[in-house]
Write a protein that holds these residues in place. Structure first.
Motif, PDB file in Angstrom:
ATOM      1  N   GLY A  43       0.785  -1.226   0.000  1.00  0.00           N
ATOM      2  CA  GLY A  43       0.000   0.000   0.000  1.00  0.00           C
ATOM      3  C   GLY A  43       0.818   1.279   0.000  1.00  0.00           C
ATOM      4  N   TRP A  44       2.132   1.187   0.135  1.00  0.00           N
ATOM      5  CA  TRP A  44       2.998   2.366   0.123  1.00  0.00           C
ATOM      6  C   TRP A  44       3.762   2.383  -1.188  1.00  0.00           C
ATOM      7  CZ3 TRP A  44       3.032   6.041   3.873  1.00  0.00           C
ATOM      8  CH2 TRP A  44       2.448   5.724   5.099  1.00  0.00           C
ATOM      9  N   SER A  45       3.663   3.482  -1.920  1.00  0.00           N
ATOM     10  CA  SER A  45       4.382   3.606  -3.181  1.00  0.00           C
ATOM     11  C   SER A  45       4.496   5.084  -3.539  1.00  0.00           C
ATOM     12  CB  SER A  45       3.636   2.864  -4.283  1.00  0.00           C
ATOM     13  OG  SER A  45       4.283   3.037  -5.515  1.00  0.00           O
ATOM     14  N   GLN A  49      -0.223   4.043 -10.002  1.00  0.00           N
ATOM     15  CA  GLN A  49      -0.438   3.124 -11.107  1.00  0.00           C
ATOM     16  C   GLN A  49      -1.895   3.190 -11.538  1.00  0.00           C
ATOM     17  OE1 GLN A  49       0.846  -0.758  -9.910  1.00  0.00           O
ATOM     18  NE2 GLN A  49       2.984  -0.184  -9.844  1.00  0.00           N
ATOM     19  N   ILE A  50      -2.093   3.359 -12.827  1.00  0.00           N
ATOM     20  CA  ILE A  50      -3.438   3.397 -13.388  1.00  0.00           C
ATOM     21  C   ILE A  50      -3.545   2.264 -14.393  1.00  0.00           C
ATOM     22  CG2 ILE A  50      -5.084   4.754 -14.728  1.00  0.00           C
ATOM     23  CD1 ILE A  50      -3.648   7.255 -13.651  1.00  0.00           C
ATOM     24  N   GLU A  51      -4.550   1.431 -14.194  1.00  0.00           N
ATOM     25  CA  GLU A  51      -4.751   0.309 -15.097  1.00  0.00           C
ATOM     26  C   GLU A  51      -5.972   0.579 -15.965  1.00  0.00           C
ATOM     27  OE1 GLU A  51      -4.804  -3.507 -13.240  1.00  0.00           O
ATOM     28  OE2 GLU A  51      -3.191  -2.970 -11.869  1.00  0.00           O
ATOM     29  N   GLY A  52      -5.908   0.133 -17.175  1.00  0.00           N
ATOM     30  CA  GLY A  52      -7.029   0.309 -18.081  1.00  0.00           C
ATOM     31  C   GLY A  52      -6.899  -0.645 -19.254  1.00  0.00           C
TER      32      GLY A  52
END
Length: 66
Positions: A43-45, A49-52
């Motif tokens: 959960g830490w970054s 990131q976006i997925e599609g």
């Protein structure tokens, strides 16, 4: 891997994560804290990131000539 130690290990990891999170506000420890949180805890970054997905249909016509 032993169930009897799982609770102790999870509590210890939570304490380490909390300590690293507190160090984010400390001028001297923030870089190390960021590195530790991003690489050791879910959960830490620093990256978002976006997925599609894209669905496209293309029609291909092949003409056979004798």
């Amino acid at each position: 891997g032993k169930e009897e130690f799982m609770n102790t290990i999870m509590r210890a990891k939570s304490r380490v994560e909390r300590y690293a999170e507190e160090r984010l506000y400390d001028k001297n420890g923030s870089n190390g804290a960021k590195f530790s949180l991003a690489n050791n805890f879910k959960g830490w970054s620093e990256k978002q990131q976006i997925e599609g997905s894209i669905n496209t249909k293309q029609e291909i016509t092949i003409e056979l000539v004798d």
